[in-house]
Design an enzyme around this catalytic site. Sequence first.
Site, short mmCIF file in Angstrom:
data_model
loop_
_atom_site.label_atom_id
_atom_site.label_comp_id
_atom_site.label_asym_id
_atom_site.label_seq_id
_atom_site.Cartn_x
_atom_site.Cartn_y
_atom_site.Cartn_z
CG ASP A 1 -0.60 4.50 -49.23
OD1 ASP A 1 0.39 4.22 -49.95
OD2 ASP A 1 -0.92 3.81 -48.23
CD GLU B 1 4.46 0.88 -47.70
OE1 GLU B 1 5.36 0.25 -47.13
OE2 GLU B 1 3.99 1.95 -47.27
#
Length: 299
Positions: free
Chosen positions: A89, A145
């Site tokens: 991400d 994350e």
Amino acid sequence: MHARGVPDPGSQNEEVIDLQAMLADLELLVNTESPSLDVPLLTASAITLASVVARRLGSAPAIIDGPAGPHVHWSGGGTPKVLIVGHHDTVFPVGSCAARPFAVVDGRAMGPGVFDMKAGIVQALHAVASLADRSGVELLITSDEEVGSLTSRDLIEARAIACGSVLVCEPSADGGAVKIARKGTGTFEVVVHGKASHAGLEPEKGVNALVAAAELITTAVAETGVQATVTHTVITSQDQARRRGFAGSPTILVNGSDPFEDPAAPAAMACRLYPTPEGLRGVPALRDLRRALKRVAEG
């Protein structure tokens, strides 16, 4: 980076490093948008990443669904010895890749997510691919994350404990050292309530929540200082975020209506603690990562 056949003084793996293959993988991953919390795009990103992993490592990884998007886990088999952790991400909103697609300019790869951390994923993949024996090695690339790893934490902890040693392929600071540890992170929400008044007739009787939150931020900055690595992020409200397309952004914590229309509306301040950037960069780091993998795999 050095292309295949181009000598790299002191390198022991120039014969297995293919710059063009690494750049092709990086371009594919970067141009596959993966903004945090956008589950459909993260799902597409996980599928693309899984295909790259399978192509480079010869076996398909598992795609593990999660509420914030799928994680990708690959194992080389055998007794787990080392876990390589990363995330697919990014902090970039939808449309960033169309506005700023992957490119190599003056020897530098550029594009949304190149630095944090799709280049690290590519380096890890090619480092593992260069090993004659990949048993004991695992890859775990998570999807959340940038928003605190809330849905991947249990998985990370379980595989880290099972493997015993962990390498983190986040981007490096000056020096290009491989990361072998990370700080923890925390996200704190402060909700500031204002007091309503007529903005034209009696503004002095009101309290604007955004102004109060801004004052709180300056106090927090002064108290924490630079060494605390605290990042103070966005102040907004639910209605404002929804109208301006920010809903779901990982750094916005919202509550209430638009404070510009109602000064009494609560405003939320999101503070995010980031780890100090240390770690992996360039072919020297790729070589170091390969050596570190071999040392751990050999016990």
